[in-house]
Design a protein around this motif. Structure first.
Motif, short mmCIF file in Angstrom:
data_model
loop_
_atom_site.label_atom_id
_atom_site.label_comp_id
_atom_site.label_asym_id
_atom_site.label_seq_id
_atom_site.Cartn_x
_atom_site.Cartn_y
_atom_site.Cartn_z
N GLN A 57 -22.82 -10.26 -6.27
CA GLN A 57 -23.03 -11.71 -6.26
C GLN A 57 -22.20 -12.36 -7.36
N LEU B 260 -26.20 -17.65 -0.61
CA LEU B 260 -27.63 -17.61 -0.89
C LEU B 260 -28.04 -18.83 -1.71
N ARG C 268 -24.06 -8.79 -10.67
CA ARG C 268 -23.91 -10.25 -10.73
C ARG C 268 -22.81 -10.55 -11.74
N SER D 172 -18.78 -19.09 -5.17
CA SER D 172 -20.11 -19.65 -5.43
C SER D 172 -20.01 -21.13 -5.83
N MET E 92 -30.09 -21.18 -4.23
CA MET E 92 -30.97 -21.07 -5.37
C MET E 92 -32.00 -22.20 -5.34
N TRP F 245 -35.59 -13.05 -3.57
CA TRP F 245 -35.09 -12.91 -2.20
C TRP F 245 -34.95 -11.44 -1.79
N THR G 113 -22.72 -14.07 -1.95
CA THR G 113 -23.44 -12.80 -2.10
C THR G 113 -23.04 -11.87 -0.97
N ASP H 258 -34.16 -15.85 -8.84
CA ASP H 258 -34.24 -16.29 -7.44
C ASP H 258 -33.68 -15.23 -6.51
N THR H 259 -32.57 -14.61 -6.93
CA THR H 259 -31.97 -13.56 -6.10
C THR H 259 -32.88 -12.35 -6.00
N ASP I 56 -31.01 -18.05 -11.67
CA ASP I 56 -30.34 -17.62 -10.44
C ASP I 56 -30.63 -16.15 -10.16
#
Length: 219
Positions: free
Chosen positions: A97, A41, A68, A105, A43, A125, A51, A121-122, A118
């Motif tokens: 994630q 995914l 996370r 990552s 960022m 999404w 993820t 942003d997740t 981050d």
């Protein structure tokens, strides 16, 4: 930010389940009801975070529980299994994630550096997915918990709950213990043993990286 979904039919025909898939199937997320998508995914700065989205196959909008973490997740501690069993019984989505610079990552790992951006942003999404009802809770302990507290203080429209356990283990001033910061500093003195025991397995920077164009079964 687009989603790169694995071809679940191809995976199920030819590939055995991953350790994480086996763990969630044992807790009720069986392959008939649930699917697993492996995503890199992106960022806001282009760094991609590994993820895994484990979600019901049936069309609908579901609640999400997200972990996370900088740690590898291939199983779940005994004390959390009843919670995850109830989660899958009630058709929750699970998202696992890895923070930037950990496991697969991209990027460089750091304590409370860009992890909050981050996470936001997740969450953006997740809210935009057609299987999400826009409500997300976070769960985890240690480093995973510390990052929850900063995110909770800033907030996000999709964030509905944080379960932060054993937070502050390695960061932050401790009231009444001047110069002490969790398990890494005591009285202003760095605790090299504690730091080494954490950074040796989890803070390594030289790790294998996925190709930029990896997708589907390769992930």
């Amino acid at each position: 930010m687009g989603m790169v979904a694995a071809d679940e039919g191809k995976r199920e025909d030819f590939l055995p389940p991953t350790a994480l898939e086996s763990a969630v199937r044992a807790l009720g997320a069986d392959a008939v009801r649930y699917r697993a998508d492996y995503i890199m995914l992106p960022m806001r700065d282009g760094v991609r975070l590994a993820t895994v989205v484990i979600r019901p196959r049936a069309a609908g909008r579901y609640e999400t529980m997200m972990i996370r973490t900088p740690y590898q997740v291939t199983a779940f501690p005994e004390q959390f299994r009843a919670m995850h069993t109830a989660q899958f019984k009630n058709d929750y989505v699970m998202v696992v994630q890895n923070e930037r610079g950990s496991e697969w990552s991209d990027g460089e790992f750091g304590f409370l550096t860009s992890t909050t951006a981050d996470a936001q942003d997740t969450l953006d999404w997740l809210r935009a997915q057609d299987w999400s009802n826009g409500r997300v809770g976070l769960h985890g302990c240690s480093s995973t918990a510390e990052n929850q507290l900063k995110l909770a203080a800033i907030g996000h429209p999709a964030l509905r709950a944080c379960v932060a356990m054993s937070s502050g283990a390695g960061i932050g001033d401790i009231p009444g213990a001047e110069g002490s910061k969790g398990c890494f500093y005591k009285g202003g003195v760095p605790m090299i043993r504690s730091a080494a025991l954490w950074f040796a397995p989890f803070g390594t920077r030289l790790r294998p990286k996925l190709p930029a164009n990896a997708e589907g079964d390769e992930l």
